[in-house]
Design a protein around this motif. Structure first.
Motif, PDB file in Angstrom:
ATOM      1  N   UNK A  36       9.575  19.975 -16.244  1.00  0.00           N
ATOM      2  CA  UNK A  36       9.236  18.724 -16.378  1.00  0.00           C
ATOM      3  C   UNK A  36       9.982  17.793 -16.581  1.00  0.00           C
ATOM      4  N   UNK A  37      11.347  17.561 -17.298  1.00  0.00           N
ATOM      5  CA  UNK A  37      12.264  16.874 -17.433  1.00  0.00           C
ATOM      6  C   UNK A  37      13.293  16.862 -16.918  1.00  0.00           C
ATOM      7  N   UNK A  38      13.746  18.056 -16.173  1.00  0.00           N
ATOM      8  CA  UNK A  38      15.107  17.884 -15.374  1.00  0.00           C
ATOM      9  C   UNK A  38      16.333  17.467 -16.274  1.00  0.00           C
ATOM     10  N   UNK A  39      16.444  18.196 -17.609  1.00  0.00           N
ATOM     11  CA  UNK A  39      17.379  17.892 -18.456  1.00  0.00           C
ATOM     12  C   UNK A  39      18.898  18.546 -17.816  1.00  0.00           C
ATOM     13  N   UNK A  40      20.005  17.852 -18.306  1.00  0.00           N
ATOM     14  CA  UNK A  40      21.329  18.782 -17.892  1.00  0.00           C
ATOM     15  C   UNK A  40      21.645  19.753 -18.478  1.00  0.00           C
ATOM     16  N   UNK A  41      22.469  20.524 -18.151  1.00  0.00           N
ATOM     17  CA  UNK A  41      22.792  21.952 -18.462  1.00  0.00           C
ATOM     18  C   UNK A  41      23.291  21.661 -20.006  1.00  0.00           C
ATOM     19  N   UNK A  42      23.843  20.710 -20.533  1.00  0.00           N
ATOM     20  CA  UNK A  42      24.357  20.799 -21.828  1.00  0.00           C
ATOM     21  C   UNK A  42      23.044  20.652 -22.913  1.00  0.00           C
ATOM     22  N   UNK A  43      22.018  19.837 -22.347  1.00  0.00           N
ATOM     23  CA  UNK A  43      20.991  19.920 -23.181  1.00  0.00           C
ATOM     24  C   UNK A  43      20.096  21.086 -23.517  1.00  0.00           C
ATOM     25  N   UNK A  44      20.018  21.788 -22.135  1.00  0.00           N
ATOM     26  CA  UNK A  44      19.302  23.008 -22.197  1.00  0.00           C
ATOM     27  C   UNK A  44      19.896  24.350 -22.842  1.00  0.00           C
ATOM     28  N   UNK A  45      21.274  24.174 -22.763  1.00  0.00           N
ATOM     29  CA  UNK A  45      22.092  25.145 -23.641  1.00  0.00           C
ATOM     30  C   UNK A  45      21.917  24.677 -25.320  1.00  0.00           C
ATOM     31  N   UNK A  46      21.678  23.464 -25.418  1.00  0.00           N
ATOM     32  CA  UNK A  46      21.569  23.293 -26.813  1.00  0.00           C
ATOM     33  C   UNK A  46      20.231  23.529 -27.486  1.00  0.00           C
ATOM     34  N   UNK A  47      19.114  23.319 -26.417  1.00  0.00           N
ATOM     35  CA  UNK A  47      18.077  23.621 -26.892  1.00  0.00           C
ATOM     36  C   UNK A  47      17.448  25.268 -27.217  1.00  0.00           C
ATOM     37  N   UNK A  48      18.464  25.930 -26.044  1.00  0.00           N
ATOM     38  CA  UNK A  48      18.740  27.557 -26.304  1.00  0.00           C
ATOM     39  C   UNK A  48      19.180  28.009 -27.612  1.00  0.00           C
ATOM     40  N   UNK A  49      20.175  27.028 -28.097  1.00  0.00           N
ATOM     41  CA  UNK A  49      20.936  27.680 -29.052  1.00  0.00           C
ATOM     42  C   UNK A  49      20.118  27.341 -30.290  1.00  0.00           C
ATOM     43  N   UNK A  50      19.296  26.189 -30.418  1.00  0.00           N
ATOM     44  CA  UNK A  50      18.704  25.734 -31.555  1.00  0.00           C
ATOM     45  C   UNK A  50      17.445  26.725 -31.641  1.00  0.00           C
ATOM     46  N   UNK A  51      16.950  27.137 -30.587  1.00  0.00           N
ATOM     47  CA  UNK A  51      15.615  28.048 -30.603  1.00  0.00           C
ATOM     48  C   UNK A  51      16.061  29.250 -31.117  1.00  0.00           C
ATOM     49  N   UNK A  52      17.123  30.082 -30.715  1.00  0.00           N
ATOM     50  CA  UNK A  52      17.631  31.329 -30.885  1.00  0.00           C
ATOM     51  C   UNK A  52      17.938  31.605 -32.530  1.00  0.00           C
ATOM     52  N   UNK A  53      18.769  30.437 -32.833  1.00  0.00           N
ATOM     53  CA  UNK A  53      19.223  30.484 -34.160  1.00  0.00           C
ATOM     54  C   UNK A  53      18.108  30.163 -35.158  1.00  0.00           C
ATOM     55  N   UNK A  54      17.150  29.746 -34.930  1.00  0.00           N
ATOM     56  CA  UNK A  54      15.962  29.206 -35.798  1.00  0.00           C
ATOM     57  C   UNK A  54      15.089  30.550 -35.859  1.00  0.00           C
ATOM     58  N   UNK A  55      14.619  30.983 -34.355  1.00  0.00           N
ATOM     59  CA  UNK A  55      13.761  31.893 -34.315  1.00  0.00           C
ATOM     60  C   UNK A  55      14.415  33.170 -34.773  1.00  0.00           C
ATOM     61  N   UNK A  56      15.606  33.605 -34.515  1.00  0.00           N
ATOM     62  CA  UNK A  56      16.066  34.921 -35.201  1.00  0.00           C
ATOM     63  C   UNK A  56      16.206  34.825 -36.875  1.00  0.00           C
ATOM     64  N   UNK A  57      16.771  33.706 -36.875  1.00  0.00           N
ATOM     65  CA  UNK A  57      16.912  33.732 -38.439  1.00  0.00           C
ATOM     66  C   UNK A  57      15.604  33.964 -39.294  1.00  0.00           C
ATOM     67  N   UNK A  58      14.445  33.492 -38.791  1.00  0.00           N
ATOM     68  CA  UNK A  58      13.309  33.323 -39.314  1.00  0.00           C
ATOM     69  C   UNK A  58      12.831  34.847 -39.024  1.00  0.00           C
ATOM     70  N   UNK A  59      12.860  35.651 -37.968  1.00  0.00           N
ATOM     71  CA  UNK A  59      12.388  36.840 -37.760  1.00  0.00           C
ATOM     72  C   UNK A  59      13.190  37.787 -38.556  1.00  0.00           C
ATOM     73  N   UNK A  60      14.238  37.653 -38.699  1.00  0.00           N
ATOM     74  CA  UNK A  60      15.116  38.603 -39.518  1.00  0.00           C
ATOM     75  C   UNK A  60      14.599  38.429 -41.061  1.00  0.00           C
ATOM     76  N   UNK A  61      14.535  36.915 -41.536  1.00  0.00           N
ATOM     77  CA  UNK A  61      13.987  36.906 -42.921  1.00  0.00           C
ATOM     78  C   UNK A  61      12.755  37.410 -43.171  1.00  0.00           C
ATOM     79  N   UNK A  62      11.884  37.471 -42.247  1.00  0.00           N
ATOM     80  CA  UNK A  62      10.298  37.763 -42.227  1.00  0.00           C
ATOM     81  C   UNK A  62      10.122  39.320 -42.386  1.00  0.00           C
ATOM     82  N   UNK A  63      11.316  40.245 -41.707  1.00  0.00           N
ATOM     83  CA  UNK A  63      11.078  41.722 -41.844  1.00  0.00           C
ATOM     84  C   UNK A  63      11.490  42.285 -43.194  1.00  0.00           C
TER      85      UNK A  63
END
Length: 481
Positions: free
Chosen positions: A454-481
């Motif tokens: 949809x937005x055709x972001x540059x690689x740096x932005x896509x990497x940033x989105x991936x890192x933020x999502x993985x950090x947040x979701x992984x930590x949330x997943x581990x906390x909820x277990x």
């Protein structure tokens, strides 16, 4: 920004996110140096990938060196290699120094970040495979391309495919990357893509015996048979090349060997200069440098294979202890980005320097020498092989290899995608959430794909989105277990 600046910036950025092994970075480097920065053409890049794939050393570093050589000659050769290897080496040495102070929480967050970067790399891998198939307009050639991708994938994916699903099973046909290239080169060099009944029979028999000898299951384990099939395939490959030369071929670029000599001389000067502090500290550093150079030249088959070579060179000889190598250095080289070869040589150098001098400064001096040797070896080998290719590149066998290198790499990338999933599964297993981590990886992949479309972001932005999502979701997943 001039080309030199774009070269360093592009390679340094890729070095910072260089997870997943050398083959995984082929599409990432391509997208950056061709589409984003316009440093080289697609045709030239494919040649660099082909040459780097058949040479020992650190694959991403060699590709970067090849790109740099096209832009700025001998200086660009070193410039590109250094930029690619430097981030991983810096992080490895930093974490080696701080290893006693690193707590489990920090290591856990690094693994969570890695999940996001695995997703980013996986996106490039799938895109590379898709674009390779789409780029072929002829239906017949497209069918051959798809068949080649599937065939290569079948040969290499067994181990990772079995690792994803429960059960302790040994794959029958799983080969490593080096074995796949050996079969590919044999078929192309021997047949020159000109088949008759005799060539087909010989090719099928030799390839089948080779697969049975080198597959994971080791169906044929006799050393004499292995040695014999290797010799037969080499002889037949050389025969095919000689037939090409006999057809009236002439060396296309005799001056390239002069440039290769200049490249190697510059690399040697670079290595000596950066090794001087280590040599000043102790003359025993010479043994480490020679062993390091030899280990790099012997490094076929990727980073994991290099660890085996390094074990024989440095652990068995008593230069580093098993605890230092396997309990401290090996885990770091696997979890941090960058070339395993460059990180390992630098890390081994650090431990040797500490032992010799008793100081961090001494450790850093020998680590710098290890880094220099890894660059010297990779750059010298890629320059030599590029010189040979440019002198004989017009041979029919090389023309065919250029034609099929992308489908071959695409087949290998299917295995890399599976290996990324396996890595995420292993990270999840540490927290009792294997399936959850895999589903989380798929969810981040889907989000990133939608954002890119949809937005055709540059690689740096896509990497940033991936890192933020993985950090947040992984930590949330581990906390909820």
């Amino acid at each position: 920004m001039n080309k030199n600046g774009r070269l360093f910036l592009s390679m340094f950025k890729i070095g910072m996110i260089g997870f997943g092994g050398g083959t995984a970075l082929i599409p990432v480097i391509e997208r950056t140096v061709i589409d984003e920065y316009g440093l080289v053409t697609k045709e030239d890049y494919d040649v660099d990938v082909m040459v780097a794939s058949i040479t020992p050393g650190a694959l991403p570093v060699e590709i970067s060196a090849g790109v740099g050589r096209r832009i700025k000659g001998s200086c660009g050769l070193l410039f590109g290699a250094i930029a690619m290897a430097l981030p991983g080496v810096m992080l490895t040495i930093l974490f080696t120094i701080l290893i006693g102070r690193i707590n489990d929480l920090l290591l856990k967050q690094i693994k969570f970040i890695a999940v996001g970067i695995y997703v980013f790399i996986g996106m490039h891998l799938t895109s590379y495979i898709s674009e390779t198939i789409k780029s072929i307009s002829n239906n017949e050639s497209k069918k051959k391309c798809i068949l080649l991708v599937i065939s290569v994938a079948i040969l290499v994916c067994g181990k990772n495919l079995y690792s994803i699903f429960p059960g302790d099973r040994t794959p029958v046909l799983a080969l490593n990357t080096l074995n796949v290239f050996a079969i590919t080169f044999f078929i192309l060099f021997f047949t020159r893509n000109r088949f008759n009944s005799v060539k087909i029979i010989v090719t099928v028999v030799c390839s089948s015996v080779f697969v049975l000898c080198y597959c994971t299951a080791g169906i044929i384990s006799n050393d004499f048979v292995k040695c014999s099939i290797d010799i037969v395939m080499i002889i037949l490959s050389v025969y095919g090349i000689l037939c090409d030369i006999k057809d009236g071929y002439e060396i296309s670029d005799k001056t390239r060997f002069i440039h290769t000599i200049k490249d190697i001389i510059l690399c040697i000067c670079f290595g000596i200069t950066l090794s001087l502090p280590a040599l000043i500290i102790s003359s025993s550093s010479i043994s480490f440098l020679l062993r390091g150079l030899l280990s790099a030249v012997m490094s076929f088959g990727g980073g994991d294979a290099y660890l085996t070579v390094a074990d024989g060179m440095f652990v068995d000889s008593g230069m580093v202890t098993k605890e230092e190598f396997y309990s401290m250095l090996a885990p770091l080289t696997n979890v941090l980005p960058g070339s395993i070869l460059c990180k390992t040589l630098s890390g081994v150098g650090y431990y040797i320097g500490i032992e010799i001098s008793g100081s961090v400064l001494g450790g850093l001096s020998v680590a710098l020498a290890g880094f220099a040797i890894s660059i010297v070896a990779s750059c010298s080998v890629i320059s030599l092989m590029t010189g040979l290719y440019e002198a004989f590149g017009n041979l029919n066998v090389f023309s065919e290899l250029k034609r099929w290198i992308r489908p071959i790499v695409s087949g290998l990338l299917v295995n890399v995608i599976l290996s990324l999933i396996v890595q995420v599964k292993h990270h999840g297993a540490e927290f009792g959430a294997e399936r959850e981590f895999i589903f989380l990886m798929m969810a981040i992949y889907l989000v990133n794909s939608l954002v890119v479309k949809k937005y055709r972001f540059r690689n740096e932005i896509i990497v940033g989105i991936s890192i933020i999502l993985s950090l947040a979701l992984c930590n949330l997943l581990v906390l909820c277990r």
